[in-house]
Design a protein around this motif. Sequence first.
Motif, short mmCIF file in Angstrom:
data_model
loop_
_atom_site.label_atom_id
_atom_site.label_comp_id
_atom_site.label_asym_id
_atom_site.label_seq_id
_atom_site.Cartn_x
_atom_site.Cartn_y
_atom_site.Cartn_z
N ASN A 126 27.70 30.54 42.12
CA ASN A 126 26.45 30.79 41.40
C ASN A 126 25.36 31.19 42.38
O ASN A 126 25.24 30.61 43.48
CB ASN A 126 26.00 29.52 40.66
CG ASN A 126 26.86 29.21 39.47
OD1 ASN A 126 27.77 29.97 39.12
ND2 ASN A 126 26.60 28.08 38.83
N GLY A 127 24.57 32.18 41.99
CA GLY A 127 23.45 32.59 42.81
C GLY A 127 23.77 33.70 43.79
O GLY A 127 22.86 34.35 44.30
N GLU A 128 25.04 33.91 44.09
CA GLU A 128 25.41 35.01 44.98
C GLU A 128 25.36 36.33 44.21
O GLU A 128 25.50 36.35 42.99
CB GLU A 128 26.82 34.80 45.54
CG GLU A 128 26.92 33.65 46.52
CD GLU A 128 28.30 33.58 47.18
OE1 GLU A 128 29.15 34.43 46.85
OE2 GLU A 128 28.50 32.68 48.01
N PRO A 129 25.19 37.45 44.90
CA PRO A 129 25.20 38.74 44.21
C PRO A 129 26.60 39.07 43.70
O PRO A 129 27.60 38.63 44.26
CB PRO A 129 24.76 39.73 45.29
CG PRO A 129 25.09 39.06 46.59
CD PRO A 129 24.91 37.60 46.34
N TRP A 130 26.63 39.83 42.60
CA TRP A 130 27.91 40.28 42.05
C TRP A 130 28.39 41.51 42.80
O TRP A 130 27.63 42.44 43.03
CB TRP A 130 27.76 40.61 40.57
CG TRP A 130 27.59 39.41 39.69
CD1 TRP A 130 26.41 38.91 39.21
CD2 TRP A 130 28.63 38.59 39.18
NE1 TRP A 130 26.66 37.81 38.43
CE2 TRP A 130 28.01 37.59 38.39
CE3 TRP A 130 30.01 38.59 39.31
CZ2 TRP A 130 28.73 36.59 37.73
CZ3 TRP A 130 30.74 37.60 38.66
CH2 TRP A 130 30.11 36.61 37.88
N LYS A 131 29.64 41.52 43.15
CA LYS A 131 30.27 42.69 43.77
C LYS A 131 31.10 43.40 42.71
O LYS A 131 31.99 42.81 42.10
CB LYS A 131 31.18 42.26 44.92
CG LYS A 131 31.73 43.41 45.76
CD LYS A 131 30.67 43.92 46.70
CE LYS A 131 31.25 44.92 47.69
NZ LYS A 131 30.22 45.38 48.64
N ARG A 132 30.78 44.66 42.48
CA ARG A 132 31.53 45.42 41.49
C ARG A 132 32.96 45.65 41.97
O ARG A 132 33.18 46.02 43.13
CB ARG A 132 30.86 46.77 41.22
CG ARG A 132 29.54 46.65 40.49
CD ARG A 132 28.90 48.02 40.30
NE ARG A 132 27.67 47.88 39.54
CZ ARG A 132 27.60 47.83 38.23
NH1 ARG A 132 28.72 47.92 37.53
NH2 ARG A 132 26.45 47.68 37.61
N ILE A 133 33.91 45.47 41.07
CA ILE A 133 35.30 45.72 41.44
C ILE A 133 35.49 47.20 41.76
O ILE A 133 36.30 47.56 42.63
CB ILE A 133 36.23 45.22 40.32
CG1 ILE A 133 36.24 43.68 40.33
CG2 ILE A 133 37.64 45.77 40.47
CD1 ILE A 133 37.10 43.05 39.28
N ALA A 134 34.73 48.07 41.09
CA ALA A 134 34.82 49.50 41.41
C ALA A 134 34.43 49.76 42.87
O ALA A 134 34.98 50.66 43.52
CB ALA A 134 33.93 50.30 40.47
#
Length: 295
Positions: A20-28
């Motif tokens: 929680n709180g970390e940035p999301w990394k796009r799978i693309a």
Amino acid sequence: MQLGRIKSATGTDFGIRGENGEPWKRIADLGMDISRTGEVISRWDEISDAYIRSDRGGELDVELLSPVVAPGKILAIGLNYMDHIRETNSHVPEQPVVFAKYSSSLNDPTGSILVDPHLTEQLDYEAELAVVIGTSARRLTQENALDAVFGYAVANDVSARDQQRRDSQLSRSKGMDTFCPIGPWITLADRVGDPQDLRISCSVNGEVRQDSSTDQMLFTVVDLLVHLSAGMTLEPGDVILTGTPHGVGTGRKPPEFLKDGDLVRCEVEGLGQLENRVKTDPSSCPPETVVRQVV
């Protein structure tokens, strides 16, 4: 780790993050183009390895969508908490009560729950622990059942109680469009630990309606996995909704059903929360098209 589905100015995609709180990394951005949750799960080792090797830059300002896309099955369990059985004056089942919700009922973590007043006047909430399957599995045992779990999420088994009583089954009254908010992401099983030791709650407009623990389940997650896999193959991306505790609207005295404008918040300890507002369906059925009874 957590698996989500994210929408931002740069588009919509599955995303992965550590906590929680970390940035999301796009799978693309990891070099993969995947459209279904089951495929993400099947390729999880490849995806997680690529994520670990990548820089941790990503996106923070995102809208979370349903992390479940195109599941083969959404299996739901009725009457699985003793206090809920008592509040609804139901018989204690000898084995799990199983019904289906449909993929068209899936809803986002903050999506609107649409109610058609011509179809139901008794809209109800049910906070539930959702189990997401991680591997093809049949005839699981008490010893290996949890090995088949990819992760867990929060769900709301929205129900039209008047239709539920009218029908001889549960799927239609619980399978209408928008009647399965789920998310806000899928937390991997190894980050959850014991699924029978999680607080589960629901509030309506800030008033706590449900407040219990998954340790009150009549049939545990393991029991459900063993029972369901005895006769059907569970596949990656399949979802099991494990039942709801006491405090539903139909069990209150007098009953209190959801109405236009209500804000429903469902939460499971460590898994996040859903916040869905009830809205009248703008495409409501004309009254004359709704069958009330057979003459």
